[in-house]
Design a protein around this motif. Structure first.
Motif, PDB file in Angstrom:
ATOM      1  N   GLY A   1       0.806  -1.213   0.000  1.00 25.47           N
ATOM      2  CA  GLY A   1       0.000   0.000   0.000  1.00 25.47           C
ATOM      3  C   GLY A   1       0.836   1.258   0.000  1.00 25.47           C
ATOM      4  O   GLY A   1       1.719   1.439  -0.832  1.00 25.47           O
ATOM      5  N   SER A   2       0.573   2.145   0.973  1.00 24.05           N
ATOM      6  CA  SER A   2       1.272   3.430   1.077  1.00 24.05           C
ATOM      7  C   SER A   2       1.991   3.511   2.418  1.00 24.05           C
ATOM      8  O   SER A   2       1.431   3.125   3.445  1.00 24.05           O
ATOM      9  CB  SER A   2       0.280   4.593   0.961  1.00 24.05           C
ATOM     10  N   HIS A   3       3.228   4.023   2.402  1.00 28.98           N
ATOM     11  CA  HIS A   3       4.014   4.115   3.626  1.00 28.98           C
ATOM     12  C   HIS A   3       4.852   5.391   3.615  1.00 28.98           C
ATOM     13  O   HIS A   3       5.208   5.911   2.552  1.00 28.98           O
ATOM     14  CB  HIS A   3       4.961   2.917   3.774  1.00 28.98           C
ATOM     15  N   ARG A   4       5.167   5.855   4.821  1.00 34.29           N
ATOM     16  CA  ARG A   4       6.155   6.930   4.990  1.00 34.29           C
ATOM     17  C   ARG A   4       7.385   6.323   5.653  1.00 34.29           C
ATOM     18  O   ARG A   4       7.290   5.676   6.695  1.00 34.29           O
ATOM     19  CB  ARG A   4       5.589   8.053   5.838  1.00 34.29           C
ATOM     20  N   PHE A   5       8.532   6.534   5.022  1.00 33.16           N
ATOM     21  CA  PHE A   5       9.811   6.045   5.525  1.00 33.16           C
ATOM     22  C   PHE A   5      10.634   7.252   5.966  1.00 33.16           C
ATOM     23  O   PHE A   5      10.980   8.103   5.138  1.00 33.16           O
ATOM     24  CB  PHE A   5      10.562   5.271   4.445  1.00 33.16           C
TER      25      PHE A   5
ATOM     26  N   ILE B   1       5.785   6.895  -0.159  1.00 30.44           N
ATOM     27  CA  ILE B   1       5.694   5.980  -1.299  1.00 30.44           C
ATOM     28  C   ILE B   1       4.329   5.316  -1.331  1.00 30.44           C
ATOM     29  O   ILE B   1       3.889   4.742  -0.319  1.00 30.44           O
ATOM     30  CB  ILE B   1       6.788   4.895  -1.241  1.00 30.44           C
ATOM     31  N   THR B   2       3.673   5.406  -2.457  1.00 35.58           N
ATOM     32  CA  THR B   2       2.493   4.600  -2.754  1.00 35.58           C
ATOM     33  C   THR B   2       2.874   3.665  -3.893  1.00 35.58           C
ATOM     34  O   THR B   2       3.228   4.119  -4.982  1.00 35.58           O
ATOM     35  CB  THR B   2       1.301   5.474  -3.178  1.00 35.58           C
ATOM     36  N   TRP B   3       2.850   2.367  -3.617  1.00 30.92           N
ATOM     37  CA  TRP B   3       3.270   1.409  -4.637  1.00 30.92           C
ATOM     38  C   TRP B   3       2.220   1.290  -5.734  1.00 30.92           C
ATOM     39  O   TRP B   3       1.015   1.252  -5.461  1.00 30.92           O
ATOM     40  CB  TRP B   3       3.533   0.039  -4.009  1.00 30.92           C
ATOM     41  N   SER B   4       2.693   1.239  -6.954  1.00 32.74           N
ATOM     42  CA  SER B   4       1.780   1.068  -8.090  1.00 32.74           C
ATOM     43  C   SER B   4       1.336  -0.385  -8.186  1.00 32.74           C
ATOM     44  O   SER B   4       1.959  -1.290  -7.624  1.00 32.74           O
ATOM     45  CB  SER B   4       2.465   1.497  -9.389  1.00 32.74           C
ATOM     46  N   SER B   5       0.242  -0.600  -8.907  1.00 31.55           N
ATOM     47  CA  SER B   5      -0.210  -1.946  -9.244  1.00 31.55           C
ATOM     48  C   SER B   5      -0.374  -2.006 -10.752  1.00 31.55           C
ATOM     49  O   SER B   5      -0.159  -1.009 -11.455  1.00 31.55           O
ATOM     50  CB  SER B   5      -1.529  -2.268  -8.535  1.00 31.55           C
ATOM     51  N   ALA B   6      -0.782  -3.159 -11.281  1.00 30.31           N
ATOM     52  CA  ALA B   6      -0.895  -3.308 -12.731  1.00 30.31           C
ATOM     53  C   ALA B   6      -1.922  -2.345 -13.326  1.00 30.31           C
ATOM     54  O   ALA B   6      -1.813  -1.974 -14.494  1.00 30.31           O
ATOM     55  CB  ALA B   6      -1.267  -4.747 -13.072  1.00 30.31           C
ATOM     56  N   GLY B   7      -2.895  -1.918 -12.539  1.00 27.10           N
ATOM     57  CA  GLY B   7      -3.913  -1.020 -13.066  1.00 27.10           C
ATOM     58  C   GLY B   7      -3.982   0.314 -12.367  1.00 27.10           C
ATOM     59  O   GLY B   7      -4.947   1.050 -12.539  1.00 27.10           O
TER      60      GLY B   7
ATOM     61  N   THR C   1       5.837   4.162   8.762  1.00 29.98           N
ATOM     62  CA  THR C   1       4.442   4.327   9.139  1.00 29.98           C
ATOM     63  C   THR C   1       3.549   4.020   7.954  1.00 29.98           C
ATOM     64  O   THR C   1       3.775   4.527   6.848  1.00 29.98           O
ATOM     65  CB  THR C   1       4.166   5.766   9.609  1.00 29.98           C
ATOM     66  N   SER C   2       2.546   3.187   8.174  1.00 29.35           N
ATOM     67  CA  SER C   2       1.559   2.920   7.137  1.00 29.35           C
ATOM     68  C   SER C   2       0.665   4.140   6.985  1.00 29.35           C
ATOM     69  O   SER C   2       0.206   4.722   7.967  1.00 29.35           O
ATOM     70  CB  SER C   2       0.723   1.690   7.515  1.00 29.35           C
ATOM     71  N   THR C   3       0.425   4.569   5.747  1.00 28.07           N
ATOM     72  CA  THR C   3      -0.368   5.769   5.486  1.00 28.07           C
ATOM     73  C   THR C   3      -1.439   5.456   4.454  1.00 28.07           C
ATOM     74  O   THR C   3      -1.434   4.408   3.811  1.00 28.07           O
ATOM     75  CB  THR C   3       0.511   6.914   4.965  1.00 28.07           C
ATOM     76  N   THR C   4      -2.355   6.401   4.275  1.00 28.17           N
ATOM     77  CA  THR C   4      -3.373   6.307   3.236  1.00 28.17           C
ATOM     78  C   THR C   4      -3.099   7.395   2.228  1.00 28.17           C
ATOM     79  O   THR C   4      -3.150   8.579   2.560  1.00 28.17           O
ATOM     80  CB  THR C   4      -4.784   6.471   3.821  1.00 28.17           C
ATOM     81  N   ALA C   5      -2.837   7.008   0.994  1.00 25.84           N
ATOM     82  CA  ALA C   5      -2.408   7.972  -0.020  1.00 25.84           C
ATOM     83  C   ALA C   5      -3.459   9.049  -0.253  1.00 25.84           C
ATOM     84  O   ALA C   5      -3.150  10.223  -0.418  1.00 25.84           O
ATOM     85  CB  ALA C   5      -2.098   7.245  -1.331  1.00 25.84           C
ATOM     86  N   ASP C   6      -4.762   8.692  -0.272  1.00 32.30           N
ATOM     87  CA  ASP C   6      -5.801   9.660  -0.600  1.00 32.30           C
ATOM     88  C   ASP C   6      -6.004  10.688   0.505  1.00 32.30           C
ATOM     89  O   ASP C   6      -6.444  11.799   0.245  1.00 32.30           O
ATOM     90  CB  ASP C   6      -7.128   8.934  -0.862  1.00 32.30           C
ATOM     91  N   SER C   7      -5.698  10.318   1.764  1.00 36.48           N
ATOM     92  CA  SER C   7      -5.979  11.223   2.868  1.00 36.48           C
ATOM     93  C   SER C   7      -4.762  11.998   3.331  1.00 36.48           C
ATOM     94  O   SER C   7      -4.893  12.912   4.129  1.00 36.48           O
ATOM     95  CB  SER C   7      -6.535  10.423   4.062  1.00 36.48           C
ATOM     96  N   ARG C   8      -3.564  11.626   2.849  1.00 31.83           N
ATOM     97  CA  ARG C   8      -2.370  12.329   3.293  1.00 31.83           C
ATOM     98  C   ARG C   8      -2.281  13.665   2.570  1.00 31.83           C
ATOM     99  O   ARG C   8      -2.200  13.714   1.342  1.00 31.83           O
ATOM    100  CB  ARG C   8      -1.132  11.471   2.998  1.00 31.83           C
ATOM    101  N   PRO C   9      -2.289  14.795   3.268  1.00 26.31           N
ATOM    102  CA  PRO C   9      -2.377  16.094   2.596  1.00 26.31           C
ATOM    103  C   PRO C   9      -1.189  16.432   1.730  1.00 26.31           C
ATOM    104  O   PRO C   9      -1.320  17.183   0.780  1.00 26.31           O
ATOM    105  CB  PRO C   9      -2.510  17.087   3.771  1.00 26.31           C
ATOM    106  N   ASP C  10      -0.021  15.904   2.060  1.00 27.61           N
ATOM    107  CA  ASP C  10       1.169  16.274   1.297  1.00 27.61           C
ATOM    108  C   ASP C  10       1.549  15.225   0.275  1.00 27.61           C
ATOM    109  O   ASP C  10       2.633  15.263  -0.288  1.00 27.61           O
ATOM    110  CB  ASP C  10       2.353  16.523   2.237  1.00 27.61           C
ATOM    111  N   ALA C  11       0.656  14.272  -0.009  1.00 25.01           N
ATOM    112  CA  ALA C  11       0.962  13.233  -0.983  1.00 25.01           C
ATOM    113  C   ALA C  11       0.775  13.771  -2.391  1.00 25.01           C
ATOM    114  O   ALA C  11      -0.147  14.531  -2.659  1.00 25.01           O
ATOM    115  CB  ALA C  11       0.060  12.019  -0.767  1.00 25.01           C
ATOM    116  N   PRO C  12       1.655  13.395  -3.334  1.00 20.51           N
ATOM    117  CA  PRO C  12       1.464  13.827  -4.712  1.00 20.51           C
ATOM    118  C   PRO C  12       0.183  13.233  -5.275  1.00 20.51           C
ATOM    119  O   PRO C  12      -0.195  12.121  -4.937  1.00 20.51           O
ATOM    120  CB  PRO C  12       2.698  13.270  -5.444  1.00 20.51           C
ATOM    121  N   ALA C  13      -0.489  13.994  -6.127  1.00 26.66           N
ATOM    122  CA  ALA C  13      -1.745  13.507  -6.696  1.00 26.66           C
ATOM    123  C   ALA C  13      -1.479  12.425  -7.729  1.00 26.66           C
ATOM    124  O   ALA C  13      -0.542  12.502  -8.506  1.00 26.66           O
ATOM    125  CB  ALA C  13      -2.491  14.671  -7.347  1.00 26.66           C
ATOM    126  N   THR C  14      -2.329  11.406  -7.727  1.00 29.62           N
ATOM    127  CA  THR C  14      -2.262  10.372  -8.746  1.00 29.62           C
ATOM    128  C   THR C  14      -3.656  10.181  -9.307  1.00 29.62           C
ATOM    129  O   THR C  14      -4.658  10.390  -8.633  1.00 29.62           O
ATOM    130  CB  THR C  14      -1.768   9.034  -8.169  1.00 29.62           C
TER     131      THR C  14
END
Length: 366
Positions: free
Chosen positions: A100-104, A183-189, A254-267
């Motif tokens: 999923g999404s994590h902050r390192f 980091i938010t890991w990509s998937s095939a789709g 730390t496990s994070t949620t990409a959609d709710s993290r305010p400073d995450a790049p948009a995808t």
């Protein structure tokens, strides 16, 4: 304690009820103690009792805890790779993370006498163990090359490994660096994203595919790794080189949620890794980074991967990180427990009804 088997009114064991009860017991134990993925861990090296993660060491390198250099208080981990013709890796390995999404977060320090070399010293990498074994590059790698930091991101297109090289600025030996990787890991789709912050300033980013979409989810390795020092590469890259020594401290994942993290790049859906992207969308991942004098990967770099090389010693200490079980599995087990309980209850009622005096009287009347 033996399992009590209920008897029917005729004194015979109710075998199906016993089987259901046994299944309930097994399912209940499974639901009561699920193994959870270790998606939030930290290491500050301050407590002698703290258990450290894997130590992946090829050759005679070391990872030792001692006083932190550079005016930093407390303890830090000192990592070294001697230039002995055999050693090339000394890393701590943290496994058990999901895809999923994590902050390192981590800090590292290059000594003031750090020797600039025209080769990569990887200080942190995210590595995906593949079904076909070794011989694969890390999906993401932070390294110092010459006088600069750089980030390499790898993904696969039509069976071929692709690479993006992102410059991250000057290395500045003799001072601590505080790194944050979102980091938010990509998937095939679904496209992924990487945002790199150094000392509170964003120094690089990447949008799109960022792993191979097969094998295990990427795990985290931190320490020192020199691919060009692998024995099969020969000794030319070692001539005139000093040992690699650096320090690491304050590792936090730390496990994070990409959609709710305010400073995450948009995808957006339909990114580089999606076959359904629109004609106007970018045709590949988009890297951005800091200006750097180093703009290309080192020639002849051996793919990173695996801890074993013929004739090389590997020493690994176990870690507590595991990745088994989820809330979804608990829900499935809970549903199965409820269904089995209901079946057992109905069967008991039916058996009891058949053997009761009222049932016998009803049969005599008919």
């Amino acid at each position: 304690m033996p399992l009590a088997i209920p008897l029917s009114p005729t004194g015979r064991p109710v075998r199906l009820v016993a089987a259901c009860t046994g299944a309930l017991l097994v399912a209940g134990l499974a639901a009561a103690s699920p193994a959870a993925a270790a998606n939030s861990v930290s290491y500050d090296f301050e407590s002698p009792s703290q258990k450290l993660p894997f130590m992946a060491i090829n050759g005679f390198g070391r990872v030792l805890v001692g006083p932190a250099p550079g005016g930093r208080s407390g303890q830090a981990a000192r990592v070294n790779i001697p230039n002995d013709g055999r050693s090339f890796k000394s890393e701590l390995v943290i496994k058990g993370l999901d895809a999923g999404s994590h902050r390192f977060d981590f800090a590292n320090y290059l000594p003031s006498d750090w020797q600039e070399r025209d080769l990569d010293t990887i200080v942190a990498q995210w590595f995906s163990t593949q079904d076909d074994g070794e011989g694969i590059k890390p999906v993401v790698a932070l390294s110092v090359h010459g006088a600069n930091w750089q980030l390499k991101v790898h993904w696969m297109t039509n069976g071929e490994i692709q690479e993006a090289l992102i410059p991250l600025g000057a290395a500045r030996p003799g001072r601590w660096n505080r790194w944050t990787f979102d980091i938010t890991w990509s998937s095939a789709g679904r496209p992924g994203s990487i945002r790199v912050t150094r000392d509170g300033v964003t120094v690089g980013s990447h949008q799109g595919a960022n792993n191979y979409h097969r094998g295990e989810p990427p795990h985290f390795r931190i320490g020192a790794y020199r691919p060009n020092w692998r024995p099969e590469k020969g000794s030319s890259k070692r001539v005139g080189a000093s040992e690699a020594v650096l320090f690491i401290d304050d590792i936090a994942i730390t496990s994070t949620t990409a959609d709710s993290r305010p400073d995450a790049p948009a995808t957006t859906p339909g990114g580089a890794s999606s076959p359904s992207q629109s004609p106007t969308a970018p045709t590949g991942p988009t890297p951005t980074g800091s200006p750097s004098t180093s703009s290309s990967a080192s020639a002849g770099e051996v793919p990173a991967g695996g801890d074993t090389v013929p004739g090389e010693a590997v020493h690994e200490a176990r870690t507590d990180a595991t990745a088994h079980g989820s809330a979804g599995r608990i829900g499935v087990v809970g549903g199965a427990v409820a269904a089995l309980a209901g079946a057992a209850f109905v069967l008991m009622r039916r058996r009891t009804a058949k053997g009761s005096p009222r049932s016998a009287h009803r049969r005599a009347r008919t």
